[in-house]
Design a protein around this motif. Sequence first.
Motif, PDB file in Angstrom:
ATOM      1  N   GLU A 165     -10.180   3.364 -11.414  1.00  0.00           N
ATOM      2  CA  GLU A 165     -10.823   2.083 -11.144  1.00  0.00           C
ATOM      3  C   GLU A 165     -10.201   1.338  -9.963  1.00  0.00           C
ATOM      4  O   GLU A 165     -10.898   0.676  -9.204  1.00  0.00           O
ATOM      5  CB  GLU A 165     -10.768   1.202 -12.393  1.00  0.00           C
ATOM      6  CG  GLU A 165     -11.580  -0.061 -12.270  1.00  0.00           C
ATOM      7  CD  GLU A 165     -11.673  -0.818 -13.579  1.00  0.00           C
ATOM      8  OE1 GLU A 165     -12.082  -1.983 -13.527  1.00  0.00           O
ATOM      9  OE2 GLU A 165     -11.334  -0.255 -14.632  1.00  0.00           O
ATOM     10  N   ARG A 166      -8.876   1.453  -9.801  1.00  0.00           N
ATOM     11  CA  ARG A 166      -8.193   0.695  -8.753  1.00  0.00           C
ATOM     12  C   ARG A 166      -7.668   1.561  -7.621  1.00  0.00           C
ATOM     13  O   ARG A 166      -7.387   1.060  -6.535  1.00  0.00           O
ATOM     14  CB  ARG A 166      -7.066  -0.121  -9.371  1.00  0.00           C
ATOM     15  CG  ARG A 166      -7.632  -1.150 -10.361  1.00  0.00           C
ATOM     16  CD  ARG A 166      -6.580  -1.995 -10.994  1.00  0.00           C
ATOM     17  NE  ARG A 166      -5.897  -2.797  -9.994  1.00  0.00           N
ATOM     18  CZ  ARG A 166      -4.688  -3.268 -10.155  1.00  0.00           C
ATOM     19  NH1 ARG A 166      -4.016  -3.038 -11.257  1.00  0.00           N
ATOM     20  NH2 ARG A 166      -4.118  -3.984  -9.204  1.00  0.00           N
ATOM     21  N   VAL A 167      -7.494   2.856  -7.869  1.00  0.00           N
ATOM     22  CA  VAL A 167      -7.054   3.781  -6.812  1.00  0.00           C
ATOM     23  C   VAL A 167      -7.950   5.016  -6.819  1.00  0.00           C
ATOM     24  O   VAL A 167      -8.365   5.488  -7.865  1.00  0.00           O
ATOM     25  CB  VAL A 167      -5.565   4.196  -6.936  1.00  0.00           C
ATOM     26  CG1 VAL A 167      -4.645   3.031  -6.684  1.00  0.00           C
ATOM     27  CG2 VAL A 167      -5.274   4.837  -8.265  1.00  0.00           C
ATOM     28  N   MET A 172      -4.142  11.078  -8.981  1.00  0.00           N
ATOM     29  CA  MET A 172      -3.378  12.314  -9.145  1.00  0.00           C
ATOM     30  C   MET A 172      -2.321  12.420  -8.044  1.00  0.00           C
ATOM     31  O   MET A 172      -1.197  12.862  -8.289  1.00  0.00           O
ATOM     32  CB  MET A 172      -4.277  13.544  -9.144  1.00  0.00           C
ATOM     33  CG  MET A 172      -3.509  14.788  -9.591  1.00  0.00           C
ATOM     34  SD  MET A 172      -4.505  16.230  -9.902  1.00  0.00           S
ATOM     35  CE  MET A 172      -5.527  15.705 -11.252  1.00  0.00           C
ATOM     36  N   TYR A 173      -2.668  11.990  -6.843  1.00  0.00           N
ATOM     37  CA  TYR A 173      -1.664  11.948  -5.778  1.00  0.00           C
ATOM     38  C   TYR A 173      -0.583  10.934  -6.132  1.00  0.00           C
ATOM     39  O   TYR A 173       0.603  11.147  -5.857  1.00  0.00           O
ATOM     40  CB  TYR A 173      -2.304  11.589  -4.443  1.00  0.00           C
ATOM     41  CG  TYR A 173      -3.153  12.672  -3.822  1.00  0.00           C
ATOM     42  CD1 TYR A 173      -3.090  13.996  -4.248  1.00  0.00           C
ATOM     43  CD2 TYR A 173      -4.028  12.372  -2.790  1.00  0.00           C
ATOM     44  CE1 TYR A 173      -3.863  14.981  -3.664  1.00  0.00           C
ATOM     45  CE2 TYR A 173      -4.811  13.352  -2.198  1.00  0.00           C
ATOM     46  CZ  TYR A 173      -4.728  14.654  -2.636  1.00  0.00           C
ATOM     47  OH  TYR A 173      -5.494  15.630  -2.051  1.00  0.00           O
ATOM     48  N   SER A 174      -0.975   9.824  -6.748  1.00  0.00           N
ATOM     49  CA  SER A 174       0.012   8.832  -7.206  1.00  0.00           C
ATOM     50  C   SER A 174       0.987   9.494  -8.179  1.00  0.00           C
ATOM     51  O   SER A 174       2.200   9.263  -8.111  1.00  0.00           O
ATOM     52  CB  SER A 174      -0.682   7.656  -7.897  1.00  0.00           C
ATOM     53  OG  SER A 174      -1.653   7.071  -7.074  1.00  0.00           O
ATOM     54  N   THR A 227      -5.408  11.574 -15.308  1.00  0.00           N
ATOM     55  CA  THR A 227      -6.335  11.940 -14.227  1.00  0.00           C
ATOM     56  C   THR A 227      -7.087  13.219 -14.583  1.00  0.00           C
ATOM     57  O   THR A 227      -8.292  13.316 -14.346  1.00  0.00           O
ATOM     58  CB  THR A 227      -5.607  12.126 -12.883  1.00  0.00           C
ATOM     59  OG1 THR A 227      -4.619  13.139 -12.998  1.00  0.00           O
ATOM     60  CG2 THR A 227      -4.971  10.839 -12.422  1.00  0.00           C
ATOM     61  N   HIS A 228      -6.399  14.188 -15.156  1.00  0.00           N
ATOM     62  CA  HIS A 228      -7.070  15.426 -15.557  1.00  0.00           C
ATOM     63  C   HIS A 228      -8.099  15.171 -16.643  1.00  0.00           C
ATOM     64  O   HIS A 228      -9.195  15.728 -16.599  1.00  0.00           O
ATOM     65  CB  HIS A 228      -6.043  16.454 -16.047  1.00  0.00           C
ATOM     66  CG  HIS A 228      -5.485  17.298 -14.959  1.00  0.00           C
ATOM     67  ND1 HIS A 228      -4.636  16.794 -14.006  1.00  0.00           N
ATOM     68  CD2 HIS A 228      -5.660  18.606 -14.660  1.00  0.00           C
ATOM     69  CE1 HIS A 228      -4.307  17.766 -13.172  1.00  0.00           C
ATOM     70  NE2 HIS A 228      -4.915  18.867 -13.540  1.00  0.00           N
ATOM     71  N   THR A 268     -11.304  -0.134  -3.571  1.00  0.00           N
ATOM     72  CA  THR A 268     -10.086   0.490  -4.119  1.00  0.00           C
ATOM     73  C   THR A 268      -9.072   0.797  -3.019  1.00  0.00           C
ATOM     74  O   THR A 268      -9.398   0.766  -1.831  1.00  0.00           O
ATOM     75  CB  THR A 268     -10.427   1.818  -4.833  1.00  0.00           C
ATOM     76  OG1 THR A 268     -11.099   2.677  -3.897  1.00  0.00           O
ATOM     77  CG2 THR A 268     -11.294   1.594  -6.055  1.00  0.00           C
ATOM     78  N   LYS A 269      -7.856   1.125  -3.436  1.00  0.00           N
ATOM     79  CA  LYS A 269      -6.814   1.613  -2.547  1.00  0.00           C
ATOM     80  C   LYS A 269      -6.667   3.118  -2.773  1.00  0.00           C
ATOM     81  O   LYS A 269      -7.196   3.666  -3.726  1.00  0.00           O
ATOM     82  CB  LYS A 269      -5.485   0.893  -2.805  1.00  0.00           C
ATOM     83  CG  LYS A 269      -5.554  -0.601  -2.566  1.00  0.00           C
ATOM     84  CD  LYS A 269      -5.811  -0.910  -1.119  1.00  0.00           C
ATOM     85  CE  LYS A 269      -5.823  -2.395  -0.854  1.00  0.00           C
ATOM     86  NZ  LYS A 269      -6.102  -2.725   0.537  1.00  0.00           N
TER      87      LYS A 269
END
Length: 196
Positions: A124-126, A130-132, A97-98, A188-189
Amino acid sequence: MSLVLFAKIAWAVGVVSWYVLRIPFQRKAKRQQVADARHRTARDMTLLSISTLGLGVLPAIYALTSFPRFASYTPVPAQVVAGVLVFAAALWLFWRTHRQLGRNWSVTLEIKDKHKLITSGVYERVRHPMYSAFFLWALAQALLLPNFIAGPAGLVGFGTLFLFRVGREEKMMREAFGAEYEAYEKRTKRVIPGLY
């Protein structure tokens, strides 16, 4: 070496790795001018402090002192192995993510000069990978630290930040990117592909 000591060391290595991974991106982000800092508030700083308490302070106290002892239990090897694997996945996702956000990243809610909406790769999907990654870290902590207070403290601390911050962050992104972000939201989710 006892399983509990190994698990504590694995947790500490994960936290130190997270810190080391973030350093170069934090330096680059600090050099980027901020275009809109209206959303960087005392509330946001309080939420970050709550998250730090759960993901850093409480587990560090436990890892160093075994306090609170009354809440400790004996872990099983599969639990510790799962914790190590989940933490490794969290660190990989955190790094990705970074890398993708580059200079667009910041700790607080703000829009940078020449801010771009990133919608490819892990985005692409979320919308909030980074929270994930932080939720994976919190899960790893719960698996690695065999204590009914220190273990789940990360899920509570980071969960509190997420609950009270993600809506404001998405509002900020809609204001900055308009229809482009709204279309991105529709396909996206938030943090779990296909679910939420």
